[in-house]
Write a protein that holds these residues in place. Structure first.
Motif, PDB file in Angstrom:
ATOM      1  N   MET A  42      -6.125 -10.439  -6.324  1.00  0.00           N
ATOM      2  CA  MET A  42      -5.000  -9.709  -5.754  1.00  0.00           C
ATOM      3  C   MET A  42      -3.865  -9.341  -6.702  1.00  0.00           C
ATOM      4  SD  MET A  42      -2.809 -12.403  -6.024  1.00  0.00           S
ATOM      5  CE  MET A  42      -1.376 -12.106  -4.998  1.00  0.00           C
ATOM      6  N   ALA A  43      -3.910  -9.757  -7.968  1.00  0.00           N
ATOM      7  CA  ALA A  43      -2.765  -9.489  -8.849  1.00  0.00           C
ATOM      8  C   ALA A  43      -2.553  -8.003  -9.087  1.00  0.00           C
ATOM      9  CB  ALA A  43      -2.945 -10.221 -10.183  1.00  0.00           C
ATOM     10  N   ARG A  44      -3.618  -7.298  -9.425  1.00  0.00           N
ATOM     11  CA  ARG A  44      -3.455  -5.874  -9.728  1.00  0.00           C
ATOM     12  C   ARG A  44      -3.012  -5.070  -8.505  1.00  0.00           C
ATOM     13  NH1 ARG A  44      -8.810  -5.575 -13.471  1.00  0.00           N
ATOM     14  NH2 ARG A  44      -9.484  -6.975 -11.817  1.00  0.00           N
ATOM     15  N   PRO A  45      -3.638  -5.256  -7.333  1.00  0.00           N
ATOM     16  CA  PRO A  45      -3.137  -4.527  -6.159  1.00  0.00           C
ATOM     17  C   PRO A  45      -1.677  -4.851  -5.840  1.00  0.00           C
ATOM     18  CG  PRO A  45      -5.310  -5.415  -5.710  1.00  0.00           C
ATOM     19  CD  PRO A  45      -4.879  -6.001  -7.026  1.00  0.00           C
ATOM     20  N   LEU A  46      -1.293  -6.120  -6.000  1.00  0.00           N
ATOM     21  CA  LEU A  46       0.087  -6.492  -5.710  1.00  0.00           C
ATOM     22  C   LEU A  46       1.052  -5.824  -6.685  1.00  0.00           C
ATOM     23  CD1 LEU A  46       2.304  -8.098  -4.308  1.00  0.00           C
ATOM     24  CD2 LEU A  46       1.758 -10.019  -5.819  1.00  0.00           C
ATOM     25  N   LEU A  47       0.772  -5.935  -7.980  1.00  0.00           N
ATOM     26  CA  LEU A  47       1.666  -5.338  -8.975  1.00  0.00           C
ATOM     27  C   LEU A  47       1.772  -3.829  -8.782  1.00  0.00           C
ATOM     28  CD1 LEU A  47       0.413  -7.435 -11.983  1.00  0.00           C
ATOM     29  CD2 LEU A  47       2.813  -7.279 -11.329  1.00  0.00           C
ATOM     30  N   ASN A  48       0.659  -3.170  -8.505  1.00  0.00           N
ATOM     31  CA  ASN A  48       0.682  -1.731  -8.321  1.00  0.00           C
ATOM     32  C   ASN A  48       1.428  -1.335  -7.057  1.00  0.00           C
ATOM     33  OD1 ASN A  48      -0.869  -1.746 -10.635  1.00  0.00           O
ATOM     34  ND2 ASN A  48      -2.811  -1.420  -9.572  1.00  0.00           N
ATOM     35  N   ALA A  49       1.336  -2.176  -6.019  1.00  0.00           N
ATOM     36  CA  ALA A  49       2.094  -1.918  -4.793  1.00  0.00           C
ATOM     37  C   ALA A  49       3.591  -2.108  -5.026  1.00  0.00           C
ATOM     38  CB  ALA A  49       1.607  -2.842  -3.673  1.00  0.00           C
ATOM     39  N   VAL A  50       3.943  -3.148  -5.782  1.00  0.00           N
ATOM     40  CA  VAL A  50       5.361  -3.419  -6.051  1.00  0.00           C
ATOM     41  C   VAL A  50       5.988  -2.269  -6.832  1.00  0.00           C
ATOM     42  CG1 VAL A  50       6.948  -4.947  -7.300  1.00  0.00           C
ATOM     43  CG2 VAL A  50       5.134  -5.919  -5.876  1.00  0.00           C
ATOM     44  N   GLU A  51       5.220  -1.638  -7.721  1.00  0.00           N
ATOM     45  CA  GLU A  51       5.736  -0.461  -8.433  1.00  0.00           C
ATOM     46  C   GLU A  51       6.150   0.632  -7.452  1.00  0.00           C
ATOM     47  OE1 GLU A  51       4.434   0.816 -12.511  1.00  0.00           O
ATOM     48  OE2 GLU A  51       2.552  -0.103 -11.820  1.00  0.00           O
ATOM     49  N   LYS A  52       5.438   0.741  -6.339  1.00  0.00           N
ATOM     50  CA  LYS A  52       5.766   1.763  -5.343  1.00  0.00           C
ATOM     51  C   LYS A  52       7.089   1.467  -4.634  1.00  0.00           C
ATOM     52  CE  LYS A  52       2.028   4.099  -6.091  1.00  0.00           C
ATOM     53  NZ  LYS A  52       2.113   5.378  -6.853  1.00  0.00           N
ATOM     54  N   MET A  53       7.584   0.240  -4.772  1.00  0.00           N
ATOM     55  CA  MET A  53       8.893  -0.113  -4.216  1.00  0.00           C
ATOM     56  C   MET A  53      10.023   0.345  -5.137  1.00  0.00           C
ATOM     57  SD  MET A  53       7.981  -4.035  -3.115  1.00  0.00           S
ATOM     58  CE  MET A  53       9.642  -4.446  -2.539  1.00  0.00           C
ATOM     59  N   ARG A  55       2.243 -16.321  -1.997  1.00  0.00           N
ATOM     60  CA  ARG A  55       2.713 -16.474  -0.619  1.00  0.00           C
ATOM     61  C   ARG A  55       2.613 -15.155   0.132  1.00  0.00           C
ATOM     62  NH1 ARG A  55       8.387 -19.551  -0.342  1.00  0.00           N
ATOM     63  NH2 ARG A  55       8.642 -17.826   1.130  1.00  0.00           N
ATOM     64  N   TYR A  56       2.432 -15.264   1.438  1.00  0.00           N
ATOM     65  CA  TYR A  56       2.253 -14.077   2.279  1.00  0.00           C
ATOM     66  C   TYR A  56       3.480 -13.179   2.285  1.00  0.00           C
ATOM     67  CZ  TYR A  56       5.244 -16.312   5.750  1.00  0.00           C
ATOM     68  OH  TYR A  56       6.307 -16.893   6.388  1.00  0.00           O
ATOM     69  N   ASP A  57       4.658 -13.746   1.953  1.00  0.00           N
ATOM     70  CA  ASP A  57       5.893 -12.972   2.035  1.00  0.00           C
ATOM     71  C   ASP A  57       6.386 -12.511   0.667  1.00  0.00           C
ATOM     72  OD1 ASP A  57       6.601 -15.448   1.036  1.00  0.00           O
ATOM     73  OD2 ASP A  57       8.401 -15.660   2.277  1.00  0.00           O
ATOM     74  N   ILE A  58       5.493 -12.317  -0.288  1.00  0.00           N
ATOM     75  CA  ILE A  58       5.901 -11.960  -1.640  1.00  0.00           C
ATOM     76  C   ILE A  58       6.699 -10.661  -1.668  1.00  0.00           C
ATOM     77  CG2 ILE A  58       3.624 -10.938  -2.058  1.00  0.00           C
ATOM     78  CD1 ILE A  58       6.097 -12.404  -4.651  1.00  0.00           C
ATOM     79  N   ILE A  59       6.352  -9.695  -0.850  1.00  0.00           N
ATOM     80  CA  ILE A  59       7.097  -8.437  -0.837  1.00  0.00           C
ATOM     81  C   ILE A  59       8.547  -8.684  -0.422  1.00  0.00           C
ATOM     82  CG2 ILE A  59       7.287  -6.151   0.199  1.00  0.00           C
ATOM     83  CD1 ILE A  59       4.957  -6.433  -1.758  1.00  0.00           C
ATOM     84  N   ASP A  60       8.746  -9.538   0.582  1.00  0.00           N
ATOM     85  CA  ASP A  60      10.111  -9.880   1.004  1.00  0.00           C
ATOM     86  C   ASP A  60      10.840 -10.650  -0.098  1.00  0.00           C
ATOM     87  OD1 ASP A  60      10.003  -8.644   3.471  1.00  0.00           O
ATOM     88  OD2 ASP A  60       9.248 -10.435   4.499  1.00  0.00           O
ATOM     89  N   GLN A  61      10.119 -11.527  -0.801  1.00  0.00           N
ATOM     90  CA  GLN A  61      10.748 -12.287  -1.884  1.00  0.00           C
ATOM     91  C   GLN A  61      11.323 -11.368  -2.960  1.00  0.00           C
ATOM     92  OE1 GLN A  61       8.528 -15.721  -3.576  1.00  0.00           O
ATOM     93  NE2 GLN A  61       7.031 -15.334  -1.964  1.00  0.00           N
ATOM     94  N   LEU A  62      10.691 -10.242  -3.168  1.00  0.00           N
ATOM     95  CA  LEU A  62      11.075  -9.348  -4.263  1.00  0.00           C
ATOM     96  C   LEU A  62      12.164  -8.355  -3.886  1.00  0.00           C
ATOM     97  CD1 LEU A  62       7.551  -8.670  -5.778  1.00  0.00           C
ATOM     98  CD2 LEU A  62       9.428  -9.915  -6.868  1.00  0.00           C
ATOM     99  N   LYS A  63      12.531  -8.317  -2.622  1.00  0.00           N
ATOM    100  CA  LYS A  63      13.608  -7.411  -2.226  1.00  0.00           C
ATOM    101  C   LYS A  63      14.899  -7.828  -2.910  1.00  0.00           C
ATOM    102  CE  LYS A  63      11.550  -5.986   2.152  1.00  0.00           C
ATOM    103  NZ  LYS A  63      11.597  -6.059   3.632  1.00  0.00           N
ATOM    104  N   GLY A  64      15.550  -6.871  -3.519  1.00  0.00           N
ATOM    105  CA  GLY A  64      16.762  -7.165  -4.285  1.00  0.00           C
ATOM    106  C   GLY A  64      16.503  -7.321  -5.768  1.00  0.00           C
ATOM    107  N   CYS A  65      15.219  -7.376  -6.160  1.00  0.00           N
ATOM    108  CA  CYS A  65      14.870  -7.454  -7.581  1.00  0.00           C
ATOM    109  C   CYS A  65      14.672  -6.050  -8.151  1.00  0.00           C
ATOM    110  CB  CYS A  65      13.587  -8.260  -7.779  1.00  0.00           C
ATOM    111  SG  CYS A  65      13.739 -10.022  -7.400  1.00  0.00           S
ATOM    112  N   ASN A  66      15.025  -5.878  -9.393  1.00  0.00           N
ATOM    113  CA  ASN A  66      14.788  -4.629 -10.102  1.00  0.00           C
ATOM    114  C   ASN A  66      13.541  -4.701 -10.983  1.00  0.00           C
ATOM    115  OD1 ASN A  66      17.993  -5.304 -10.261  1.00  0.00           O
ATOM    116  ND2 ASN A  66      17.605  -3.200  -9.572  1.00  0.00           N
ATOM    117  N   VAL A  67      13.134  -5.929 -11.300  1.00  0.00           N
ATOM    118  CA  VAL A  67      12.018  -6.174 -12.199  1.00  0.00           C
ATOM    119  C   VAL A  67      11.167  -7.304 -11.633  1.00  0.00           C
ATOM    120  CG1 VAL A  67      11.366  -6.990 -14.509  1.00  0.00           C
ATOM    121  CG2 VAL A  67      13.296  -5.417 -14.254  1.00  0.00           C
ATOM    122  N   PHE A  68       9.834  -7.180 -11.779  1.00  0.00           N
ATOM    123  CA  PHE A  68       8.922  -8.246 -11.399  1.00  0.00           C
ATOM    124  C   PHE A  68       7.959  -8.481 -12.553  1.00  0.00           C
ATOM    125  CE2 PHE A  68       4.826  -9.280  -8.934  1.00  0.00           C
ATOM    126  CZ  PHE A  68       5.056 -10.657  -9.015  1.00  0.00           C
TER     127      PHE A  68
END
Length: 344
Positions: free
Chosen positions: A61-72, A34-47
């Motif tokens: 898109m999996a690798r770019p997404l996972l690597n971006a989420v690490e930056k959060m 989903r386009y709002d995956i970054i918002d979905q993960l707010k409040g999570c400590n682990v993905f």
């Protein structure tokens, strides 16, 4: 603590969800597409997301997404060290060479001229591979220079489909012959002779490079070792009938005595350098009976391992009897790391 999980039934996430439920760990199912995956993960400590090589969306898109989420500041599985080389045989070759692992020699060319010059000087057979594909897909034995030249010209011309239709049908036929699928599914697979898979249709053709590996003869099996943190387990996969490949054969031996412990030692050594959360390494043996790494991956098909491997080795190569769930280790290790208890 809150764990975000992208759930696919039959994947690693089945165990992750069960673990959270059994241990009272708050978790949330998220939709990575989903386009709002970054918002979905707010409040999570682990993905955590067991993304797959056969889904074109995952490979896009999996690798770019996972690597971006690490930056959060969110801990992820698979993390960068674990995921960057997934389903990229050329990346795996570079990585294994860079860390000095005992690897099957490989040769990559990015111009037709250089490829043809090398082919004219090389001996055959060689193994031809595309960058992606699991279960021995997109891998073939090249027996002559003329065949290698033809493949090189295709690689720098129209390119290769990610889906080998005749190879897929042959594989399904062998599985039907072994009683692993029924006649209905065999006949159904014939449809792909006319209609490509969604992955092949949307991913595009592989072109602009050609990749060969040395052919290591006289291997009736390969050994797969999977390292997860400070533990490792293994299987022996017998080569397919009238073939040189073991991956995807479905003929597996699990007893401890079937596994050459030199492979376990090398697997631990490789992962100390790679620092992956999960690392599966495939070994063959050269003419001097020395183990060589062919490929590596973070993921694997659960059906070949779950409740079948009779034990595991720890990092001191001590054996521990009993069945286990490596996906449980994955989430346990990630939570420990979150709690600043280093597992390496």
């Amino acid at each position: 603590m809150k764990v975000g999980i992208c759930h696919k039934q039959g994947s690693f996430s089945d165990t992750w969800i069960k673990y959270c439920q059994e241990h009272g760990i708050p978790y949330q199912l998220v939709d990575a597409y989903r386009y709002d995956i970054i918002d979905q993960l707010k409040g999570c400590n682990v993905f955590m997301w067991h993304f797959a090589h056969h889904d074109y969306r995952d490979m896009l898109m999996a690798r770019p997404l996972l690597n971006a989420v690490e930056k959060m500041g969110i801990r992820v599985f698979p993390d960068y060290e674990t995921n960057w080389h997934f389903d990229d045989k050329i990346g795996e070759q570079y990585l294994l060479e860079a860390i000095g692992a005992p690897v099957v020699p490989g040769y990559v060319f990015y111009t037709l001229r250089e490829a043809l010059e090398w082919i004219d000087k090389s001996g055959f057979p060689k193994v031809f591979k595309l960058r992606g594909g699991a279960g021995a897909a997109n891998v073939r034995l090249v027996k002559s220079r003329s065949e290698a030249r033809r493949l090189a010209r295709v690689a720098f011309g129209r390119g290769f489909s990610q889906f080998d239709r005749w190879g897929y049908l042959k594989d399904r036929y062998l599985k039907w012959k072994d009683g692993k699928i029924d006649l209905f599914h065999l006949l159904k697979s014939c449809g792909h002779l006319l209609v490509p898979t969604e992955y092949a249709r949307l991913h595009g053709r592989e072109k602009g490079y050609v990749y060969f590996q040395e052919f290591i003869p006289d291997n009736a099996f390969d050994i797969r070792i999977i390292v997860c943190g400070k533990r490792a387990f293994g299987i022996k996969r017998l080569v397919r009938e009238n073939d040189f490949r073991a991956s995807g054969s479905g003929h597996i031996l699990y007893a401890r005595e079937e596994i050459d412990e030199r492979c376990v030692r090398i697997a631990f050594d490789v992962n100390r350098k790679v620092r992956a959360q999960s690392l599966a390494l495939d070994f063959v043996f050269d003419t001097g009976n020395h183990p060589l790494v062919v490929e590596l991956s973070y993921g694997y098909a659960l059906a070949g391992y779950k409740d079948k491997c009779p034990g595991f080795w720890d990092e001191n190569l001590e054996w521990h009897d009993g069945f286990f769930d490596p996906q449980k280790w994955q989430i346990e290790d990630l939570i420990k790391k979150l709690e600043r208890k280093c597992i390496f």
